[in-house]
Motif scaffolding. Structure first.
Motif, PDB file in Angstrom:
ATOM      1  N   SER A  26       0.815  -1.083  -0.044  1.00 24.08           N
ATOM      2  CA  SER A  26       0.031  -0.127  -0.051  1.00 24.08           C
ATOM      3  C   SER A  26       0.783   1.224  -0.098  1.00 24.08           C
ATOM      4  CB  SER A  26      -0.882   0.023   1.459  1.00 24.08           C
ATOM      5  OG  SER A  26      -0.281  -0.006   2.393  1.00 24.08           O
ATOM      6  N   PHE A  29       3.087   0.572  -3.880  1.00 25.22           N
ATOM      7  CA  PHE A  29       2.166   0.455  -5.103  1.00 25.22           C
ATOM      8  C   PHE A  29       0.794   0.626  -4.566  1.00 25.22           C
ATOM      9  CE2 PHE A  29       5.702  -2.514  -4.861  1.00 25.22           C
ATOM     10  CZ  PHE A  29       6.500  -2.112  -5.886  1.00 25.22           C
ATOM     11  N   SER A  31      -2.877   1.249  -4.685  1.00 26.33           N
ATOM     12  CA  SER A  31      -4.135   0.998  -5.498  1.00 26.33           C
ATOM     13  C   SER A  31      -5.431   0.742  -5.006  1.00 26.33           C
ATOM     14  CB  SER A  31      -3.722  -0.666  -6.464  1.00 26.33           C
ATOM     15  OG  SER A  31      -4.941  -1.071  -6.951  1.00 26.33           O
ATOM     16  N   ALA A  32      -6.684   1.033  -5.600  1.00 29.47           N
ATOM     17  CA  ALA A  32      -7.874   0.775  -5.066  1.00 29.47           C
ATOM     18  C   ALA A  32      -7.996  -0.517  -4.758  1.00 29.47           C
ATOM     19  CB  ALA A  32      -8.939   1.457  -5.986  1.00 29.47           C
ATOM     20  N   ASP A  33      -7.333  -1.502  -5.323  1.00 28.02           N
ATOM     21  CA  ASP A  33      -7.475  -2.971  -5.021  1.00 28.02           C
ATOM     22  C   ASP A  33      -6.453  -3.558  -4.071  1.00 28.02           C
ATOM     23  OD1 ASP A  33      -8.093  -5.717  -5.135  1.00 28.02           O
ATOM     24  OD2 ASP A  33      -7.828  -5.929  -7.186  1.00 28.02           O
ATOM     25  N   ALA A  36      -4.212  -6.174  -5.580  1.00 27.68           N
ATOM     26  CA  ALA A  36      -3.283  -5.678  -6.791  1.00 27.68           C
ATOM     27  C   ALA A  36      -2.105  -5.139  -5.736  1.00 27.68           C
ATOM     28  CB  ALA A  36      -3.959  -4.564  -7.488  1.00 27.68           C
ATOM     29  N   SER A  37      -2.035  -4.485  -4.850  1.00 29.17           N
ATOM     30  CA  SER A  37      -1.005  -3.951  -4.167  1.00 29.17           C
ATOM     31  C   SER A  37      -0.120  -5.164  -3.444  1.00 29.17           C
ATOM     32  CB  SER A  37      -1.645  -3.039  -2.914  1.00 29.17           C
ATOM     33  OG  SER A  37      -1.970  -1.909  -3.543  1.00 29.17           O
ATOM     34  N   CYS A  40       1.751  -6.912  -6.204  1.00 30.46           N
ATOM     35  CA  CYS A  40       3.050  -6.115  -6.501  1.00 30.46           C
ATOM     36  C   CYS A  40       4.065  -6.028  -5.296  1.00 30.46           C
ATOM     37  CB  CYS A  40       2.543  -4.544  -6.728  1.00 30.46           C
ATOM     38  SG  CYS A  40       1.717  -4.130  -8.418  1.00 30.46           S
TER      39      CYS A  40
END
Length: 416
Positions: A26, A29, A31-33, A36-37, A40
């Motif tokens: 967070s 990287f 991201s709203a998802d 996904a963070s 990464c």
């Protein structure tokens, strides 16, 4: 102590990164998802592993040409600087794209260091061990590694228990990386004065004199088939260890809904069991041989990994702790017997290079990607017990390779 303790710093860093992967994702990287963070963050974790074969070639050359001590001292220095710098990094919020770029750069430096550390220490301990105690002595490298993970886990549990989540996200995640400089300095000082005895093909060569032909060329010409087998035998190490002890705390918190502090406490307890089992398994391999221990534990991982993940699905702390302790016993047996068995497979004059390349290529392909693969299996394929099948499949590959190995546990290491 000097030979074994370097693995503590390497595993401490991996543990700290793995346990704070969601927060690191967070911060670097955004991201709203959240998934996904997290993906990464685990991708950067995997990137460091792809530097391990390069580190293995570099430090393997140093170890074969100038002695094991030189390789161990250099790897410690690089690892200490890289890990401490992790705690000083700016986040994406303050530095933009520079932040993840620096994160990747430091992880690559750590991967380069680890590529020489874990195999060089296993070789040093095995070569200087008393005959009949190679398994027990080399297990100290595993004890050091587990000590690092346990320290990272306990510190992570303390940080997440004492600090509010906002403080953990803002600055608390940095603490484990900053503290690492104390451990790194102690290891560096120990290794400066370590005794490198000229046993079993590990002579200290004068600086500037390299053997001819090069260790890399000798490794592939003399031990090419053994390197392929070593690669396959190491697959279960990366798959099982990094799924169970690095990914699982994130799984317990994000998928099963346990509090993060509880997840880290369970993981720490399992790691303590693992640490107790390691020297016992090392001594057992001296008594009955490496091959029986490797067959029994890899077969256990093949048969039990999926059922144990089904046990985790009950989502209660007792079931999860029971399952992770069962994993700890099996993985302890396999991971303890593997280093000494691999050292015994290779010829002395290129042992560092051959072992470092074969083991680290396996770790790069499987170990570093294990948390990433497990995250994708759970969230992408929607298979909560899927990581168990993944570990079982990788263990089957290693079991097949172990069945064809020649057990040299009862024979002396020679200047072959």
């Amino acid at each position: 102590m000097a030979g074994a303790i370097g693995n503590m710093l390497e595993s401490y860093d991996s543990a700290a990164y793995g346990y704070f992967s969601a927060v690191i994702g967070s911060n670097f990287f955004p991201s709203a998802d959240p998934t996904a963070s997290l993906l990464c963050a685990f991708a950067v974790f995997a990137a460091a592993f792809f530097m391990r074969p390069i580190g293995g070639a570099v430090f393997g050359y140093v170890g074969d040409c100038y002695g094991r001590k030189a390789a161990l001292v250099l790897s410690t220095g690089l690892m200490t600087v890289s890990t401490f710098a992790m705690g000083c990094l700016p986040t994406y919020e303050t530095a933009g794209l520079l932040a993840p770029a620096l994160l990747v750069l430091l992880r690559l430096g750590q991967g380069l260091s680890v590529g020489g550390e874990n195999t060089s220490s296993a070789i040093y301990l095995t070569e200087t061990a008393a005959h009949g105690r190679r398994g027990l002595t080399s297990s100290l490298a595993c004890v050091g590694a587990i000590g690092g993970i346990l320290a990272g886990s306990l510190l992570g549990a303390i940080v997440t228990s004492l600090l509010p989540f906002d403080d953990v996200r803002a600055w608390g995640w940095r603490l484990p990386f900053l503290v690492s400089v104390i451990l790194g300095a102690a290891i560096f000082m120990l290794r400066r004065y370590m005794d490198e005895r000229p046993l079993d093909g590990a002579p200290t060569r004068p600086l500037g004199r390299s053997p001819q032909p090069s260790p890399l060329r000798t490794a592939f010409s003399d031990d090419g088939p053994a390197m392929v087998r070593a690669f396959a035998m190491s697959v279960a190490v990366g798959g099982s260890f990094y799924v169970v002890f690095v990914y699982l705390p994130t799984y317990m918190h994000g998928v099963l809904g346990l509090a993060q502090g509880t997840a880290l406490f369970i993981n720490s307890t399992a790691m303590a069991v693992y640490m107790v089992c390691v020297p016992a398994m090392g001594a057992l391999s001296d008594h009955v041989g490496r091959k029986p221990v490797l067959i029994a534990t890899s077969a256990g991982l093949v048969l039990l990994s999926w059922p144990l993940f089904l046990l985790f699905a009950r989502a209660d702390a007792v079931s999860i702790l029971t399952g992770q302790i069962a994993f700890a016993v099996l993985i302890a047996g396999y991971c303890t017997a593997i280093p000494v068995a691999l050292v015994e497979m290779f010829k002395a004059r290129s042992r560092c290079t051959a072992l470092a390349i074969s083991f680290n290529c396996s770790m790069a392909l499987v170990g570093g990607t294990a948390p990433l693969a497990a995250t994708w299996i759970v969230h992408g394929l929607h298979l909560p017990s899927g990581p168990g099948r993944y570990v079982a499949l990788l263990s089957l590959v290693s079991l097949t390779a172990v069945l064809g190995m020649k057990d040299r546990s009862g024979t002396p290491l020679t200047l072959r």
